[in-house]
Design an enzyme around this catalytic site. Structure first.
Site, short mmCIF file in Angstrom:
data_model
loop_
_atom_site.label_atom_id
_atom_site.label_comp_id
_atom_site.label_asym_id
_atom_site.label_seq_id
_atom_site.Cartn_x
_atom_site.Cartn_y
_atom_site.Cartn_z
N ASP A 1 -11.06 -0.24 -24.35
CA ASP A 1 -11.37 -0.29 -22.93
C ASP A 1 -11.29 1.07 -22.28
OD1 ASP A 1 -11.88 -2.95 -22.50
OD2 ASP A 1 -9.76 -3.45 -22.36
N ARG B 1 -3.48 -9.55 -20.37
CA ARG B 1 -4.44 -9.29 -21.44
C ARG B 1 -3.90 -8.33 -22.49
NH1 ARG B 1 -7.36 -5.03 -20.89
NH2 ARG B 1 -9.32 -5.91 -21.65
N GLU C 1 2.92 -7.40 8.77
CA GLU C 1 3.08 -5.94 8.75
C GLU C 1 3.95 -5.48 7.58
OE1 GLU C 1 1.28 -3.86 10.75
OE2 GLU C 1 0.41 -5.83 11.10
N PRO D 1 0.82 -1.22 0.00
CA PRO D 1 0.00 0.00 0.00
C PRO D 1 0.86 1.27 0.00
CG PRO D 1 -0.55 -1.42 1.89
CD PRO D 1 0.53 -2.10 1.14
CL1 6GU Z 1 -0.13 -3.92 -3.18
N1 6GU Z 1 -0.80 -4.72 -0.75
C1 6GU Z 1 -1.58 -4.68 0.34
N2 6GU Z 1 -1.28 -5.48 1.38
N3 6GU Z 1 -2.62 -3.88 0.46
C2 6GU Z 1 -2.88 -3.09 -0.58
C3 6GU Z 1 -2.14 -3.09 -1.76
C4 6GU Z 1 -1.08 -3.93 -1.81
N4 6GU Z 1 -2.65 -2.19 -2.61
C5 6GU Z 1 -3.69 -1.66 -1.97
N5 6GU Z 1 -3.84 -2.19 -0.76
#
Ligand code: 6GU
Length: 253
Positions: free
Chosen positions: A169, A154, A116, A89
């Protein structure tokens, strides 16, 4: 294209990639996927891959050694060099532009974290890029890796049956949302198919679709719409869409 995935749940990725366009891309030899489990490279009877964080706090952190050994094994499985992409994230948001860039590479190594996260020293030393799939929290990088795999698979030449469908798309041609689609029956209690789509007038159909794409983007994702960058024709189509929308008594949003 070859994609190696480092994950504590490599079977999960294989399952995800077994269906539909991605599964077919593998069958057609356009995509080769291999999973690698850090646990297979962990030491000791417990095959430990995580430990408590220095400084305290909740959760566990993935250890350097099993990941480094696993990455080395994955790298060595092919002579083509590959960027290591950590799904987290904290990464840069994935966009279709980024997907196109990744899809053009011969090889990727996707690194999935759990718990974590991963010891920062491993990230600093081995990771080339960090990617996130959106502003929400997943319990691991596996679903994000599956998203990247689908999006790049794709785009491999020959992966889609109708060569045109990728270009039309959402986001693909010009960053606009897609227009609505209809199929048989033309008449139904839920409504009729717009007459223009049944007119056989290809220019009028193309205009209508373009107008719907512009209008939907304006309504739903104004952040994607750069009105100054639109052609005169597009501006006129959008203007007409807005007039109709307002005449129908609707409000934007
Ligand atoms: Cl790439 N990993 C995790 N654990 N949570 C996320 C993510 C990735 N992308 C958005 N939320």
């Amino acid at each position: 294209m070859r994609i190696d995935v480092i994950s504590l749940f490599p079977e999960f990725i294989a399952q995800c990639a077994g269906f539909g366009v991605v599964g077919r891309a593998q069958e057609r030899g356009l995509l080769s996927l291999q999973g690698w489990n850090p646990r297979d490279h962990a030491q000791g009877g417990y095959r430990r891959v995580d430990d408590r964080p220095f400084g305290g706090g909740p959760g566990m952190v993935m250890m350097i050694e099993p990941l480094q050994a696993c990455l080395a094994a994955a790298r060595a499985a092919d002579t083509q060099p590959a960027a290591v992409i950590y799904l987290t994230p904290q990464g840069a948001p994935l966009t279709q532009k980024k997907v196109r860039e990744l899809a053009a590479r011969p090889r990727l190594i996707l690194l999935c974290g759990r718990y974590e996260g991963i010891d920062e020293r491993l990230v600093a030393t081995e990771v080339d890029e960090e990617i996130s799939i959106g502003d929400y929290v997943l319990s691991g990088g596996e679903l994000a890796a599956a998203v990247v795999i689908d999006a790049v698979a794709r785009l491999q030449e020959g992966a889609l049956n109708d060569a045109e469908s990728a270009a039309q798309d959402s986001f693909e041609a010009d960053g606009l949302l897609d227009c609505p689609h209809y199929t048989h029956p033309a008449s139904h209690v839920l409504g009729d198919v717009p007459a223009v789509l049944r007119s056989g007038d290809h220019a009028a159909i193309a205009r209508w679709r373009r107008q719907q794409a512009l209008g939907r983007t304006w309504l739903r994702r104004p952040d994607l719409l750069n009105e100054e960058g639109l052609s005169k024709a597009d501006r006129a189509l959008l203007q007409a869409f807005r007039h109709e929308w307002e005449a129908a008594g609707q409000k934007q949003g």
